[in-house]
Design an enzyme around this catalytic site. Sequence first.
Site, mmCIF file in Angstrom:
data_model
loop_
_atom_site.group_PDB
_atom_site.id
_atom_site.type_symbol
_atom_site.label_atom_id
_atom_site.label_comp_id
_atom_site.label_asym_id
_atom_site.label_seq_id
_atom_site.Cartn_x
_atom_site.Cartn_y
_atom_site.Cartn_z
ATOM 1 N N LYS A 279 17.511 7.072 -91.777
ATOM 2 C CA LYS A 279 18.639 7.652 -91.037
ATOM 3 C C LYS A 279 19.590 6.541 -90.568
ATOM 4 C CE LYS A 279 15.753 9.172 -88.165
ATOM 5 N NZ LYS A 279 15.007 9.747 -87.026
ATOM 6 N N THR B 70 23.880 11.975 -77.874
ATOM 7 C CA THR B 70 23.086 12.120 -79.101
ATOM 8 C C THR B 70 21.581 12.051 -78.821
ATOM 9 O OG1 THR B 70 23.333 9.739 -79.443
ATOM 10 C CG2 THR B 70 24.866 11.178 -80.635
ATOM 11 N N GLY C 182 18.022 12.993 -78.887
ATOM 12 C CA GLY C 182 17.211 13.953 -79.647
ATOM 13 C C GLY C 182 17.646 14.184 -81.075
ATOM 14 N N THR C 183 18.592 13.391 -81.574
ATOM 15 C CA THR C 183 19.060 13.617 -82.957
ATOM 16 C C THR C 183 17.931 13.425 -83.971
ATOM 17 O OG1 THR C 183 19.807 11.320 -82.975
ATOM 18 C CG2 THR C 183 21.494 12.988 -82.643
ATOM 19 N N GLY C 184 17.098 12.393 -83.724
ATOM 20 C CA GLY C 184 16.029 12.088 -84.684
ATOM 21 C C GLY C 184 14.964 13.169 -84.701
ATOM 22 N N CYS C 185 14.517 13.601 -83.511
ATOM 23 C CA CYS C 185 13.492 14.652 -83.433
ATOM 24 C C CYS C 185 14.011 15.919 -84.100
ATOM 25 C CB CYS C 185 13.154 14.971 -81.968
ATOM 26 S SG CYS C 185 12.613 13.543 -81.022
#
Length: 288
Positions: free
Chosen positions: A182, A226, A228-231
């Site tokens: 990512k 942003t 929590g974008t990865g979860c």
Amino acid sequence: MTNSRAWARVLTIAGSDSGGGAGIQADLKTFQELEVFGMSAITAVTAQNSVGVHGVYPLPVEAVVQQIDAVLGDMGATTVKTGMLLSPDIVACTVEAIRRHRPEHVIVDPVMIAKGGSPLLRQEAVDVLRGELLPLASVVTPNLPEACELLGIERDAIRSVADMVKTVDRLLALGPKYVLLKGGHLEEYSSENDALSSKEAIDVLVGPGLAEPVLLQAPRYATKHTHGTGCTTAAAIAAFVARGRSIPEAAREAKQFVTAAIAAAGPMGRGTGTLWHAAHRQLQMQRS
Ligand SMILES: Nc1ncnc2c1ncn2[C@@H]1O[C@H](COP(=O)(O)OP(=O)(O)OP(=O)(O)O)[C@@H](O)[C@H]1O
Ligand SMILES: Cc1ncc(CO)c(N)n1
């Protein structure tokens, strides 16, 4: 109307974020939005808000194992997603549980450090995550610093889309079936970035059936909200995979889901605000 036999089921093994934007809370919101039945095994409780992580309270290993066994031994789930695993013991018991229950798909988000800098995976847990969990993964979804840590290179060694494309095969060699690297953090290197990556948020996918690394591109929003974008990305991949999509299809659809959630994100508290997980509903209305 659906009937419960038809619901795709997903288990997330992750930490609780009291702020509601990341961790178990982001996962369950995403699962519900994407119409899969979400279940959880909590590894640690964090006292967390938009400003940072104020406390981390790991659960005993037995409590983690009991939650996983209770869910997978009874209700079952085709798809398991992992997030914050914190300690070597929790990583090891997660690995053992996955080997015991053999879910069809394992989505590994190798969560290491919260946006504010707090560790969510202890340094001594990295080796077991890399050596034991990654080879079980259908897909692993590192951000740039996590990818560097997994490869044992400088934390800021990946600084452009070209660097990302050069690096993904080395991550694949660690044993997961697919790698989604990512690029959210590329903005931090914007002065030396390729022009594209300051306008777009670019992720790179590699794995079976893809002749070369595939770029997943979406507009980059000028927002600091942003959390929590990865979860959310990994949870959306888990949901789409549980609904029968291939990993490449799931990654593309998850990208659209998270992009909509970031576009609709807003301030919440005094620090980094969170995504709005229901934003994709607007997209669906525009399509229909
Ligand atoms: N400002 C932005 N605008 C649009 N998309 C973004 C933005 N920031 C990140 N993304 C996208 O969000 C997804 C998550 O990537 P990111 O690299 O931010 O994950 P992360 O660092 O693991 O997130 P977190 O630690 O907050 O959970 C990727 O698809 C990335 O390209
Ligand atoms: C519990 C938890 N998991 C993951 C992240 C990464 O965003 C976070 N901040 N908190």
